[in-house]
Design a protein around this motif. Structure first.
Motif, PDB file in Angstrom:
ATOM      1  N   MET A   1       0.845  -1.173   0.000  1.00  0.00           N
ATOM      2  CA  MET A   1       0.000   0.000   0.000  1.00  0.00           C
ATOM      3  C   MET A   1       0.898   1.246   0.000  1.00  0.00           C
ATOM      4  SD  MET A   1      -2.763   1.423   2.798  1.00  0.00           S
ATOM      5  CE  MET A   1      -3.012  -0.185   3.416  1.00  0.00           C
ATOM      6  N   TRP A   2       0.531   2.227  -0.787  1.00  0.00           N
ATOM      7  CA  TRP A   2       1.243   3.498  -0.864  1.00  0.00           C
ATOM      8  C   TRP A   2       0.393   4.588  -0.221  1.00  0.00           C
ATOM      9  CZ3 TRP A   2       3.488   4.277  -6.454  1.00  0.00           C
ATOM     10  CH2 TRP A   2       4.402   3.260  -6.724  1.00  0.00           C
ATOM     11  N   ALA A   3       1.060   5.551   0.374  1.00  0.00           N
ATOM     12  CA  ALA A   3       0.402   6.761   0.871  1.00  0.00           C
ATOM     13  C   ALA A   3       0.851   7.904  -0.034  1.00  0.00           C
ATOM     14  CB  ALA A   3       0.782   7.040   2.312  1.00  0.00           C
ATOM     15  N   VAL A   4      -0.101   8.682  -0.524  1.00  0.00           N
ATOM     16  CA  VAL A   4       0.210   9.760  -1.463  1.00  0.00           C
ATOM     17  C   VAL A   4      -0.456  11.046  -0.999  1.00  0.00           C
ATOM     18  CG1 VAL A   4       0.021  10.545  -3.850  1.00  0.00           C
ATOM     19  CG2 VAL A   4       0.331   8.106  -3.363  1.00  0.00           C
ATOM     20  N   GLU A   5       0.333  12.115  -0.960  1.00  0.00           N
ATOM     21  CA  GLU A   5      -0.198  13.454  -0.693  1.00  0.00           C
ATOM     22  C   GLU A   5       0.142  14.299  -1.915  1.00  0.00           C
ATOM     23  OE1 GLU A   5      -0.441  16.636   2.911  1.00  0.00           O
ATOM     24  OE2 GLU A   5       1.408  15.500   2.757  1.00  0.00           O
ATOM     25  N   ILE A   6      -0.773  15.135  -2.349  1.00  0.00           N
ATOM     26  CA  ILE A   6      -0.572  15.953  -3.544  1.00  0.00           C
ATOM     27  C   ILE A   6      -0.521  17.418  -3.151  1.00  0.00           C
ATOM     28  CG2 ILE A   6      -1.521  16.598  -5.786  1.00  0.00           C
ATOM     29  CD1 ILE A   6      -2.820  13.795  -5.838  1.00  0.00           C
ATOM     30  N   LYS A   7       0.521  18.105  -3.630  1.00  0.00           N
ATOM     31  CA  LYS A   7       0.732  19.529  -3.334  1.00  0.00           C
ATOM     32  C   LYS A   7       0.903  20.305  -4.631  1.00  0.00           C
ATOM     33  CE  LYS A   7       1.303  19.070   1.178  1.00  0.00           C
ATOM     34  NZ  LYS A   7       0.654  19.833   2.194  1.00  0.00           N
ATOM     35  N   ARG A   8       0.419  21.524  -4.657  1.00  0.00           N
ATOM     36  CA  ARG A   8       0.613  22.393  -5.829  1.00  0.00           C
ATOM     37  C   ARG A   8       1.982  23.062  -5.814  1.00  0.00           C
ATOM     38  NH1 ARG A   8      -4.409  26.074  -7.293  1.00  0.00           N
ATOM     39  NH2 ARG A   8      -2.678  26.965  -8.439  1.00  0.00           N
ATOM     40  N   SER A   9       2.570  23.182  -4.654  1.00  0.00           N
ATOM     41  CA  SER A   9       3.838  23.878  -4.474  1.00  0.00           C
ATOM     42  C   SER A   9       4.982  23.156  -5.181  1.00  0.00           C
ATOM     43  CB  SER A   9       4.140  23.954  -2.977  1.00  0.00           C
ATOM     44  OG  SER A   9       5.450  24.401  -2.753  1.00  0.00           O
ATOM     45  N   THR A  10       6.013  23.907  -5.551  1.00  0.00           N
ATOM     46  CA  THR A  10       7.226  23.297  -6.097  1.00  0.00           C
ATOM     47  C   THR A  10       8.210  22.948  -4.986  1.00  0.00           C
ATOM     48  OG1 THR A  10       8.190  25.474  -6.479  1.00  0.00           O
ATOM     49  CG2 THR A  10       7.016  24.453  -8.326  1.00  0.00           C
ATOM     50  N   ALA A  11       7.923  23.371  -3.765  1.00  0.00           N
ATOM     51  CA  ALA A  11       8.739  23.038  -2.589  1.00  0.00           C
ATOM     52  C   ALA A  11       7.806  22.448  -1.531  1.00  0.00           C
ATOM     53  CB  ALA A  11       9.447  24.281  -2.061  1.00  0.00           C
ATOM     54  N   PRO A  12       7.429  21.190  -1.681  1.00  0.00           N
ATOM     55  CA  PRO A  12       6.397  20.594  -0.827  1.00  0.00           C
ATOM     56  C   PRO A  12       6.846  20.379   0.615  1.00  0.00           C
ATOM     57  CG  PRO A  12       7.406  18.897  -2.146  1.00  0.00           C
ATOM     58  CD  PRO A  12       7.973  20.204  -2.620  1.00  0.00           C
ATOM     59  N   ARG A  13       5.889  20.499   1.508  1.00  0.00           N
ATOM     60  CA  ARG A  13       6.091  20.170   2.916  1.00  0.00           C
ATOM     61  C   ARG A  13       5.035  19.138   3.283  1.00  0.00           C
ATOM     62  NH1 ARG A  13       6.157  25.146   6.625  1.00  0.00           N
ATOM     63  NH2 ARG A  13       6.932  23.552   8.040  1.00  0.00           N
ATOM     64  N   VAL A  14       5.451  18.131   4.030  1.00  0.00           N
ATOM     65  CA  VAL A  14       4.537  17.063   4.419  1.00  0.00           C
ATOM     66  C   VAL A  14       3.665  17.559   5.566  1.00  0.00           C
ATOM     67  CG1 VAL A  14       4.383  14.703   5.274  1.00  0.00           C
ATOM     68  CG2 VAL A  14       6.204  15.340   3.688  1.00  0.00           C
ATOM     69  N   SER A  15       2.368  17.343   5.466  1.00  0.00           N
ATOM     70  CA  SER A  15       1.447  17.798   6.501  1.00  0.00           C
ATOM     71  C   SER A  15       1.459  16.847   7.699  1.00  0.00           C
ATOM     72  CB  SER A  15       0.026  17.898   5.950  1.00  0.00           C
ATOM     73  OG  SER A  15      -0.481  16.609   5.682  1.00  0.00           O
ATOM     74  N   ARG A  16       1.054  17.354   8.827  1.00  0.00           N
ATOM     75  CA  ARG A  16       0.967  16.544  10.035  1.00  0.00           C
ATOM     76  C   ARG A  16      -0.025  15.399   9.842  1.00  0.00           C
ATOM     77  NH1 ARG A  16      -0.898  19.115  15.613  1.00  0.00           N
ATOM     78  NH2 ARG A  16      -0.159  20.905  14.448  1.00  0.00           N
ATOM     79  N   GLY A  17      -1.118  15.664   9.158  1.00  0.00           N
ATOM     80  CA  GLY A  17      -2.122  14.643   8.898  1.00  0.00           C
ATOM     81  C   GLY A  17      -1.575  13.490   8.059  1.00  0.00           C
ATOM     82  N   PHE A  18      -0.723  13.805   7.092  1.00  0.00           N
ATOM     83  CA  PHE A  18      -0.113  12.766   6.262  1.00  0.00           C
ATOM     84  C   PHE A  18       0.802  11.890   7.107  1.00  0.00           C
ATOM     85  CE2 PHE A  18       3.234  11.264   3.323  1.00  0.00           C
ATOM     86  CZ  PHE A  18       2.453  10.585   2.406  1.00  0.00           C
ATOM     87  N   ARG A  19       1.616  12.522   7.940  1.00  0.00           N
ATOM     88  CA  ARG A  19       2.515  11.746   8.817  1.00  0.00           C
ATOM     89  C   ARG A  19       1.702  10.866   9.771  1.00  0.00           C
ATOM     90  NH1 ARG A  19       7.654  12.965   7.906  1.00  0.00           N
ATOM     91  NH2 ARG A  19       8.205  15.064   7.261  1.00  0.00           N
ATOM     92  N   SER A  20       0.642  11.411  10.320  1.00  0.00           N
ATOM     93  CA  SER A  20      -0.202  10.659  11.242  1.00  0.00           C
ATOM     94  C   SER A  20      -0.856   9.469  10.533  1.00  0.00           C
ATOM     95  CB  SER A  20      -1.262  11.578  11.835  1.00  0.00           C
ATOM     96  OG  SER A  20      -2.126  10.870  12.676  1.00  0.00           O
ATOM     97  N   ALA A  21      -1.357   9.701   9.339  1.00  0.00           N
ATOM     98  CA  ALA A  21      -1.983   8.625   8.569  1.00  0.00           C
ATOM     99  C   ALA A  21      -0.974   7.529   8.247  1.00  0.00           C
ATOM    100  CB  ALA A  21      -2.588   9.179   7.282  1.00  0.00           C
ATOM    101  N   CYS A  22       0.246   7.918   7.929  1.00  0.00           N
ATOM    102  CA  CYS A  22       1.282   6.933   7.623  1.00  0.00           C
ATOM    103  C   CYS A  22       1.606   6.079   8.846  1.00  0.00           C
ATOM    104  CB  CYS A  22       2.542   7.620   7.102  1.00  0.00           C
ATOM    105  SG  CYS A  22       2.371   8.251   5.412  1.00  0.00           S
ATOM    106  N   GLU A  23       1.617   6.690  10.005  1.00  0.00           N
ATOM    107  CA  GLU A  23       1.843   5.920  11.234  1.00  0.00           C
ATOM    108  C   GLU A  23       0.719   4.906  11.440  1.00  0.00           C
ATOM    109  OE1 GLU A  23       2.428   8.427  14.632  1.00  0.00           O
ATOM    110  OE2 GLU A  23       3.979   9.585  13.608  1.00  0.00           O
TER     111      GLU A  23
END
Length: 59
Positions: A1-23
């Protein structure tokens, strides 16, 4: 299973929610797809990947 977050920025930062979901789900791969041209590793086993490279990975 992969976890994917999509950002419009060219310098992405991982959100807290993404890290929490990955855990919670323990994905085999963690990707942040962004609007830039480069792909590179981020902290915590997350890879920042361009949209073009992401399309190549999936298709």
């Amino acid at each position: 299973m992969w976890a994917v977050e999509i950002k419009r920025s060219t310098a992405p930062r991982v959100s807290r929610g993404f890290r929490s979901a990955c855990e919670d789900i323990g994905p085999t791969r963690r990707l942040v797809v962004h609007g830039g041209d480069d792909s590179y590793p981020l902290r915590g086993g997350v890879d920042a990947i361009s949209l073009a490279d992401a399309c190549g990975e999936v298709g």
